[in-house]
Design an enzyme around this catalytic site. Structure first.
Site, PDB file in Angstrom:
ATOM      1  N   ARG A 145      20.768  58.712  72.795  1.00 29.13           N
ATOM      2  CA  ARG A 145      21.749  58.472  71.727  1.00 29.13           C
ATOM      3  C   ARG A 145      21.144  57.687  70.568  1.00 29.13           C
ATOM      4  O   ARG A 145      21.512  57.900  69.407  1.00 29.13           O
ATOM      5  CB  ARG A 145      22.972  57.753  72.297  1.00 29.13           C
ATOM      6  CG  ARG A 145      23.792  58.657  73.224  1.00 29.13           C
ATOM      7  CD  ARG A 145      24.836  57.884  74.015  1.00 29.13           C
ATOM      8  NE  ARG A 145      25.709  57.129  73.134  1.00 29.13           N
ATOM      9  CZ  ARG A 145      26.575  56.201  73.557  1.00 29.13           C
ATOM     10  NH1 ARG A 145      26.652  55.914  74.854  1.00 29.13           N
ATOM     11  NH2 ARG A 145      27.345  55.569  72.703  1.00 29.13           N
ATOM     12  N   ARG A 147      22.509  57.644  86.445  1.00 26.16           N
ATOM     13  CA  ARG A 147      23.875  57.535  85.927  1.00 26.16           C
ATOM     14  C   ARG A 147      23.982  58.146  84.532  1.00 26.16           C
ATOM     15  O   ARG A 147      22.972  58.318  83.840  1.00 26.16           O
ATOM     16  CB  ARG A 147      24.299  56.076  85.900  1.00 26.16           C
ATOM     17  CG  ARG A 147      23.486  55.241  84.938  1.00 26.16           C
ATOM     18  CD  ARG A 147      23.831  53.766  85.036  1.00 26.16           C
ATOM     19  NE  ARG A 147      23.142  53.137  86.146  1.00 26.16           N
ATOM     20  CZ  ARG A 147      23.111  51.820  86.371  1.00 26.16           C
ATOM     21  NH1 ARG A 147      23.750  50.981  85.577  1.00 26.16           N
ATOM     22  NH2 ARG A 147      22.454  51.322  87.402  1.00 26.16           N
ATOM     23  N   TYR A 170      18.015  66.553  78.105  1.00 30.15           N
ATOM     24  CA  TYR A 170      19.320  66.229  77.522  1.00 30.15           C
ATOM     25  C   TYR A 170      19.502  67.072  76.261  1.00 30.15           C
ATOM     26  O   TYR A 170      18.522  67.465  75.620  1.00 30.15           O
ATOM     27  CB  TYR A 170      19.376  64.753  77.108  1.00 30.15           C
ATOM     28  CG  TYR A 170      19.716  63.793  78.222  1.00 30.15           C
ATOM     29  CD1 TYR A 170      21.044  63.444  78.477  1.00 30.15           C
ATOM     30  CD2 TYR A 170      18.722  63.208  79.003  1.00 30.15           C
ATOM     31  CE1 TYR A 170      21.359  62.547  79.483  1.00 30.15           C
ATOM     32  CE2 TYR A 170      19.033  62.314  80.019  1.00 30.15           C
ATOM     33  CZ  TYR A 170      20.354  61.987  80.255  1.00 30.15           C
ATOM     34  OH  TYR A 170      20.680  61.098  81.253  1.00 30.15           O
ATOM     35  N   ASP A 193      26.587  57.605  80.996  1.00 24.74           N
ATOM     36  CA  ASP A 193      27.580  56.687  80.454  1.00 24.74           C
ATOM     37  C   ASP A 193      28.962  57.311  80.303  1.00 24.74           C
ATOM     38  O   ASP A 193      29.118  58.520  80.309  1.00 24.74           O
ATOM     39  CB  ASP A 193      27.144  56.253  79.047  1.00 24.74           C
ATOM     40  CG  ASP A 193      26.233  55.055  79.121  1.00 24.74           C
ATOM     41  OD1 ASP A 193      26.040  54.529  80.220  1.00 24.74           O
ATOM     42  OD2 ASP A 193      25.715  54.663  78.060  1.00 24.74           O
TER      43      ASP A 193
END
Lengths: 247, 247
Positions: free
Chosen positions: A198, A51, A111, A53
């Site tokens: 993050r 998933r 990422y 966010d």
């Protein structure tokens, strides 16, 4: 036939990837489009590499689904894009072995975190890069980043509500580059815990402003407590860039 | 004190620049922000270099307004950006002579038209570049572009509802460049008629696909009729890039 697709989406109008009752999600839109394409009475289940966010973007998310339709590989993106909303796009589709699994077969993920450094906000980047107009000591950020590469228990770098038990992950690459008007943090790992990228980005920016020293990162890792690390950088700068499988 | 400001805006959620009753417009947001800043009972009128249509973006639109406030030039962008929605941003402010007029003092304007050439849609460009996945003969586009440079009656290249009588304008520069994943058309002129840049872009793309030949452009100019030219390219690829004044 099992189909593997590479998709991108603009996260800013989605309540994340995964189906949530009453919310607009990427998975929900994909399953609805597939249901329409198959003229099916029920949803065609879609499995992703994992998933993302609310607000997080994807340049190369990977999904799989099973379909009885005999559409040539090159036509699948056109067929799905015609049915999907314009903030999701299928770039590639290929028929794969039934053993392929978008989540379990994934070996590494990349990422990227995008930062805009201009003095005043850039209207065209407001949903696509984190605006950081203040000074950053990039030498210290680079130095701090090196402590995170390797195999570590990343408990300090994941949200408290993370459910998985094993928080050991391997970061293969973590590098910062200049994009002209900003910065890009690129990270490749075996897998990432909830909010991990993050929190890493936010903590390294905290090093850049002098709140932490590069050596503090080592202590944070050893502390195994979310309180030890820095802040969580906002979702809108984050992109799931690609998912790496064998071959 | 007369203030000259350079502003940018993301056109996609605006019903154009100019105030329209019941619609969200850039001018309306600017005048509301200034009214708040001045604690004024009435709107502070804002004059721009010219309107832009619904969906059209601005990187360097120029405005002026008169203010009794003694805010240092460098602080004006912060003061206004704090009050403006996040799809408008003030980049620069300077105190100017009372003779300065954002519209009448403008000598030249530069627009850019952005085209994305990927096979499948790019979700991050859906409001910011026109998706043209088909083949284009760029040599012919370049050849056709040269006919438009110079001083001409551009009646064929403006919307029929254009109200101005004098349709003679000068195009100083018109060039196409490769952006890596697309194309950019850059045009500098003395001023532009209603929809003129979008009709030029659309017509030149029609040359690229072979619908028109480069030599047809010369005939279109002489025809002085909107029917003679090609289609109007969509608003979302267009950017008012900068407004050029003396000095």
């Amino acid at each position: 036939m099992r189909m593997k697709c590479t998709i991108s989406y603009d996260g800013h109008l989605f309540y994340g990837y995964q189906v949530q009752p009453g919310q607009r999600t990427v998975q929900d839109e994909l399953e609805k489009a597939l249901q329409t394409l198959h003229k099916a009475k029920e949803r065609i289940p879609v499995v992703s590499s994992g998933r993302t966010d609310s607000g997080v973007h994807a340049v190369g998310q990977t999904i799989h689904f099973d379909s009885p339709l005999s559409i040539p590989e090159a036509k699948w993106p056109y067929a799905l894009n015609a049915l999907l909303p314009d903030d999701i796009s299928v770039h590639n589709a290929e028929a794969v072995d039934d053993q392929f699994h978008a989540r379990f077969s994934a070996k590494r993920k990349e990422y990227r975190y995008m930062i805009y450094r201009g003095r005043h906000p850039d209207v065209f980047k407001r949903h696509y890069a984190y605006h950081v107009p203040y000074d950053l000591d990039m030498e210290k950020v680079q130095e701090a980043s090196r402590f995170l590469v390797g195999t570590h228990d990343f408990t300090s770098f994941c949200a408290i509500k993370t459910e998985v038990k094993d928080k050991v992950r391997t970061v293969y690459e973590l590098e910062w580059s200049d994009t002209g008007d900003g910065l890009q943090m690129r990270i490749v790992g075996s897998g990432f815990l909830y909010n991990m990228v993050r929190i890493i980005a936010g903590t390294l920016l905290d090093v850049g402003t002098g709140k932490f020293s590069p050596g503090d990162i080592e202590k944070m890792i050893l502390a195994r407590s979310r309180d030890a690390a820095g802040r969580t950088a906002p979702a809108h700068g984050l992109y799931l860039w690609r998912v790496i499988y064998d071959n």
